[in-house]
Motif scaffolding. Structure first.
Motif, short mmCIF file in Angstrom:
data_model
loop_
_atom_site.label_atom_id
_atom_site.label_comp_id
_atom_site.label_asym_id
_atom_site.label_seq_id
_atom_site.Cartn_x
_atom_site.Cartn_y
_atom_site.Cartn_z
N ALA A 26 -39.10 -8.64 8.11
CA ALA A 26 -40.24 -7.48 8.21
C ALA A 26 -41.62 -7.99 8.41
CB ALA A 26 -39.21 -6.96 7.18
N PHE A 27 -41.25 -9.41 8.32
CA PHE A 27 -43.47 -9.66 8.38
C PHE A 27 -43.49 -9.72 9.86
CE2 PHE A 27 -42.37 -10.30 4.12
CZ PHE A 27 -43.24 -9.68 3.72
N GLY A 28 -42.34 -9.77 10.62
CA GLY A 28 -42.69 -10.19 12.39
C GLY A 28 -41.93 -11.18 12.50
N ILE A 29 -41.58 -12.18 11.76
CA ILE A 29 -41.28 -13.73 12.16
C ILE A 29 -39.61 -14.11 12.67
CG2 ILE A 29 -41.80 -15.81 10.91
CD1 ILE A 29 -43.48 -15.12 9.60
N PRO A 30 -39.41 -14.49 13.30
CA PRO A 30 -38.04 -14.43 13.36
C PRO A 30 -37.06 -15.35 13.22
CG PRO A 30 -39.04 -15.79 15.87
CD PRO A 30 -40.69 -14.72 14.52
N LEU A 31 -36.45 -15.09 13.50
CA LEU A 31 -35.06 -16.08 12.60
C LEU A 31 -35.48 -17.80 12.74
CD1 LEU A 31 -32.72 -16.57 10.09
CD2 LEU A 31 -31.05 -16.09 11.77
N SER A 32 -35.55 -17.80 14.16
CA SER A 32 -34.93 -18.91 14.79
C SER A 32 -33.81 -20.09 14.80
CB SER A 32 -36.58 -19.78 14.19
OG SER A 32 -37.60 -19.68 15.22
N GLY A 33 -34.50 -21.31 14.36
CA GLY A 33 -32.53 -21.81 13.89
C GLY A 33 -32.29 -21.74 15.26
N PRO A 34 -30.51 -22.94 15.01
CA PRO A 34 -30.39 -22.95 16.70
C PRO A 34 -29.48 -22.29 17.65
CG PRO A 34 -28.66 -23.64 14.87
CD PRO A 34 -29.87 -22.81 13.86
N MET A 35 -30.15 -22.40 19.00
CA MET A 35 -29.25 -21.60 19.65
C MET A 35 -28.05 -21.27 19.62
SD MET A 35 -31.82 -20.20 21.69
CE MET A 35 -31.70 -20.19 23.33
#
Length: 287
Positions: A26-35
């Protein structure tokens, strides 16, 4: 935290990734983590981690490390030539490094991403509840040549562990993935809708933000402004060029391009492991 590995040679791209950074989209920060979550999670199970720990994710190989302490590791992901002191070792199976040993991850032959995971996982500072590296957000630890990868010095496993060969994933040069219609599917010409679901597309490059694919140029029925929509890992956007972009783990959380479809979550690992010029076919899943 104890020093485990020294990065003596940097490959194409590598980053520390845990299960992801939840609660901040909600603040524009993606989940990231393993592809490739399937290969990442397999390492956690092989090492009997009760909670998913941090792995080092490597694209295409080319990395070399020097062991700074004794430890147990496993390599999962795309098929790669891996050596300890110039002697080949098997992926998907635990191996032991003694202080001073040299680990080399050569070129990846099938797939494109390899995960290196120590017993107990790598350790770095948590930022917004995660150790995953997000360069555009300046979150996490950037790994370069000369960096030290930290973790905990753990006792060896009683037995070597691994994933039985018939159960290891394959990495084909041509894949088929399931998808769901996006909110703008109806904006595309009927012929483009048909081509999107019947014709193959070719992977032509990308990174952790997005993969570019090329095939039939997708045409809109008419050009019109649309409201920006929330996006996610697997969203397929189509810019004015008509060549789709598959958004990946580090992609933006909102996008202004039309969304033609979204890849089924269980097929994202296949998309992540594509190599240059691999082909991808789409199959529509009805809700």
């Amino acid at each position: 935290m104890e020093p485990l590995l020294l990065v003596t040679k940097l490959g194409v791209y590598g980053s520390l990734q845990d299960k992801g950074r939840f609660g901040y989209r909600a603040f524009g920060i993606p989940l990231s983590g393993p592809m490739d979550y399937r290969s990442y999670q397999a390492a956690q199970r092989i090492l009997q981690h009760h909670h998913d720990q941090t792995s080092f994710e490597m694209f295409v190989g080319g990395f070399e490390f020097e062991a700074l302490a004794d430890g147990v590791y496993v390599l999962t992901g795309g098929h790669s030539t891996c050596l300890v002191n110039h002697v080949p070792i098997e992926m998907w199976k635990t191996f032991h490094l003694t202080r001073g040993d040299r680990l080399s991850i050569k070129g990846v032959h099938q797939g494109s991403i390899v995960y290196l995971t120590p017993l107990g996982g790598f350790r770095t500072n948590d930022e917004l509840g995660s150790q995953s590296y997000l360069p555009l957000g300046n979150l996490g630890t950037c790994i370069t040549k000369g960096s030290i990868l930290y973790g905990q010095v753990s006792a060896s496993l009683k037995y070597n562990r691994g994933l039985y060969a018939p159960y290891r994933p394959g990495f084909d040069s041509s894949i088929t993935v399931r998808l769901f219609k996006g909110p703008h599917f109806h904006l595309f010409a009927e012929e483009s809708q048909r081509q999107f679901l019947q014709d193959p597309f070719q992977f032509i490059g990308g990174n952790r933000m997005g993969y570019y694919i090329k095939g039939p140029t997708l045409q809109f029925q008419e050009m019109k402004d649309i409201l920006s929509e929330a996006t996610q890992f697997g969203t397929i956007q189509v810019p004015q060029s008509g060549n789709p972009i598959i958004l990946m783990a580090d992609a933006q959380t909102v996008g202004g391009y039309p969304i033609i479809a979204t890849v089924h979550e269980e097929d994202l690992h296949k998309v992540a492991q594509m190599r240059m010029f691999n082909t991808i076919h789409f199959v529509l899943e009805e809700p």
